[in-house]
Design a protein around this motif. Structure first.
Motif, mmCIF file in Angstrom:
data_model
loop_
_atom_site.group_PDB
_atom_site.id
_atom_site.type_symbol
_atom_site.label_atom_id
_atom_site.label_comp_id
_atom_site.label_asym_id
_atom_site.label_seq_id
_atom_site.Cartn_x
_atom_site.Cartn_y
_atom_site.Cartn_z
ATOM 1 N N ARG A 57 1.064 -1.052 0.299
ATOM 2 C CA ARG A 57 0.573 0.046 -0.125
ATOM 3 C C ARG A 57 0.754 1.631 0.271
ATOM 4 O O ARG A 57 0.653 2.444 -0.484
ATOM 5 C CB ARG A 57 -1.408 0.039 1.053
ATOM 6 N N THR A 58 1.846 1.143 0.370
ATOM 7 C CA THR A 58 2.940 2.513 0.528
ATOM 8 C C THR A 58 4.206 2.130 0.916
ATOM 9 O O THR A 58 4.847 3.346 -0.678
ATOM 10 C CB THR A 58 3.034 3.057 2.537
ATOM 11 N N LEU A 59 4.804 1.850 0.895
ATOM 12 C CA LEU A 59 6.503 1.473 0.506
ATOM 13 C C LEU A 59 7.131 1.437 -0.572
ATOM 14 O O LEU A 59 8.059 2.236 -1.341
ATOM 15 C CB LEU A 59 7.708 0.384 1.215
ATOM 16 N N ALA A 60 6.209 0.395 -1.642
ATOM 17 C CA ALA A 60 6.236 0.153 -3.145
ATOM 18 C C ALA A 60 6.580 1.212 -3.762
ATOM 19 O O ALA A 60 7.256 1.838 -4.744
ATOM 20 C CB ALA A 60 6.054 -0.914 -3.250
ATOM 21 N N PRO A 61 4.517 2.153 -3.502
ATOM 22 C CA PRO A 61 4.307 3.026 -4.696
ATOM 23 C C PRO A 61 5.332 4.042 -3.251
ATOM 24 O O PRO A 61 5.968 4.575 -5.044
ATOM 25 C CB PRO A 61 3.298 2.900 -3.804
ATOM 26 N N ALA A 62 5.826 4.662 -2.742
ATOM 27 C CA ALA A 62 6.664 5.126 -2.656
ATOM 28 C C ALA A 62 8.363 5.560 -3.255
ATOM 29 O O ALA A 62 8.714 6.131 -3.566
ATOM 30 C CB ALA A 62 6.172 5.037 -1.146
ATOM 31 N N HIS A 63 8.711 4.349 -2.608
ATOM 32 C CA HIS A 63 9.881 4.013 -3.885
ATOM 33 C C HIS A 63 9.717 4.678 -5.456
ATOM 34 O O HIS A 63 11.006 4.743 -5.355
ATOM 35 C CB HIS A 63 10.625 2.061 -3.240
ATOM 36 N N ARG A 64 8.789 4.133 -6.034
ATOM 37 C CA ARG A 64 8.666 4.088 -7.882
ATOM 38 C C ARG A 64 8.423 6.243 -7.688
ATOM 39 O O ARG A 64 8.933 6.162 -8.643
ATOM 40 C CB ARG A 64 7.239 3.170 -7.827
ATOM 41 N N ALA A 65 7.707 6.121 -7.104
ATOM 42 C CA ALA A 65 6.968 7.601 -6.989
ATOM 43 C C ALA A 65 8.490 8.228 -6.716
ATOM 44 O O ALA A 65 8.511 9.530 -7.709
ATOM 45 C CB ALA A 65 6.101 8.124 -6.025
ATOM 46 N N ALA A 66 9.242 7.883 -5.963
ATOM 47 C CA ALA A 66 10.336 9.496 -5.758
ATOM 48 C C ALA A 66 11.938 8.681 -6.768
ATOM 49 O O ALA A 66 12.879 9.802 -6.320
ATOM 50 C CB ALA A 66 10.793 8.358 -4.338
ATOM 51 N N GLY A 67 11.373 7.365 -7.135
ATOM 52 C CA GLY A 67 12.408 7.384 -8.419
ATOM 53 C C GLY A 67 13.516 7.022 -8.223
ATOM 54 O O GLY A 67 14.499 6.892 -8.902
ATOM 55 N N ARG A 68 13.451 6.120 -7.360
ATOM 56 C CA ARG A 68 14.576 5.241 -6.621
ATOM 57 C C ARG A 68 14.077 3.742 -7.390
ATOM 58 O O ARG A 68 15.677 3.073 -7.750
ATOM 59 C CB ARG A 68 14.368 5.027 -4.973
ATOM 60 N N GLY A 69 13.268 3.513 -7.480
ATOM 61 C CA GLY A 69 12.900 1.833 -7.983
ATOM 62 C C GLY A 69 11.662 1.595 -8.598
ATOM 63 O O GLY A 69 11.014 2.335 -8.677
ATOM 64 N N ILE A 70 11.417 0.477 -8.791
ATOM 65 C CA ILE A 70 10.008 -0.009 -8.511
ATOM 66 C C ILE A 70 10.303 -1.774 -8.336
ATOM 67 O O ILE A 70 11.240 -1.901 -8.114
ATOM 68 C CB ILE A 70 9.788 -0.235 -10.250
ATOM 69 N N VAL A 71 9.067 -2.037 -7.565
ATOM 70 C CA VAL A 71 9.060 -3.392 -7.473
ATOM 71 C C VAL A 71 8.093 -4.214 -8.192
ATOM 72 O O VAL A 71 6.852 -3.721 -8.410
ATOM 73 C CB VAL A 71 8.514 -3.446 -6.010
ATOM 74 N N PHE A 72 8.496 -5.053 -8.206
ATOM 75 C CA PHE A 72 7.506 -6.725 -9.263
ATOM 76 C C PHE A 72 7.069 -7.495 -8.246
ATOM 77 O O PHE A 72 8.268 -8.095 -7.279
ATOM 78 C CB PHE A 72 7.384 -6.678 -10.607
ATOM 79 N N ALA A 73 5.468 -7.934 -8.007
ATOM 80 C CA ALA A 73 5.382 -9.444 -7.679
ATOM 81 C C ALA A 73 5.686 -10.495 -9.059
ATOM 82 O O ALA A 73 5.076 -10.113 -10.417
ATOM 83 C CB ALA A 73 4.117 -8.638 -7.560
#
Length: 220
Positions: A57-73
């Protein structure tokens, strides 16, 4: 506004890499409750279902939005079962470079899913996003992760000395090792690997780790 990856999905021959969904939380918690995941990663322990829900809900979307990277299932096309997790991190938008890490569920190991997922992400990065370098860092004792890097044609660039902390000395030594407490930490060297666009064009690239000539397909 920081540059960031688009929210997308990547399809390979057997796998779909997609954004995390709320109903992934139980599967993520079960997948991370594994001695090898604890030993070789810096993920929280215990990796609870509540933390998995926060990641979704929070950590993965924030990670992507901040430009640090992206998380995939990572899921199977055939069963939709959760196979693993792939994360891009430490992204440098000026250098067009990023680092990849991956976790595979216990039941899915030995099937070539990790090389297939990593190679699918690499193709997407190079061909669709214009990236020029993908890095991997594997603990010196983590032979399974090193095999994944070798199968996709990554090049070993050297050793980063005492650059990581492992929770257990090795996969075998970690599980019930006499005299060692579960999760006991020790320092480890890291092997630095890189993959460039031209590496995917070499004849020996991804031997044994890819099925046929299937390319990734975006599912926006």
């Amino acid at each position: 506004m920081a540059a960031s990856f688009p929210e997308t999905a990547i399809s390979t021959e057997r796998l779909l890499l997609r954004p995390l969904a709320e109903d992934d939380a139980p599967g993520l918690a079960a997948m991370m409750a594994d001695d090898l995941v604890l030993a070789w990663t810096d993920l929280p322990h215990p990796f609870t279902e509540a933390y998995a829900a926060e990641l979704v809900r929070t950590l993965a979307p924030a990670h992507r939005a901040a430009g640090r990277g992206i998380v995939f299932a990572v899921t199977e096309h055939l069963t939709q079962r959760l196979v693993g997790l792939v994360e891009l991190r430490n992204t440098d938008w000026r250098l067009r470079s990023t680092e990849i890490s991956y976790v595979t569920a216990t039941w899915a190991r030995g099937e070539g899913y990790a090389p297939e997922a990593v190679l699918g992400v690499a193709q997407w990065l190079f061909e669709d996003r214009g990236f020029l370098r993908l890095e991997m860092r594997t603990a010196a004792g983590n032979t399974a992760a090193q095999q994944v890097a070798g199968k996709i044609g990554a090049i070993s660039e050297g050793v980063l000395r005492s650059a990581w902390i492992v929770r257990g000395e090795s996969g075998e030594a970690f599980v019930g090792a006499p005299g060692r407490r579960t999760g006991e930490e020790s320092r480890s060297d890291l092997i630095l690997w890189s993959l460039l666009p031209e590496d995917l064009e070499s004849p020996g690239a991804h031997r044994g780790g890819w099925h046929g000539e299937h390319r990734y397909v975006l599912r926006d």
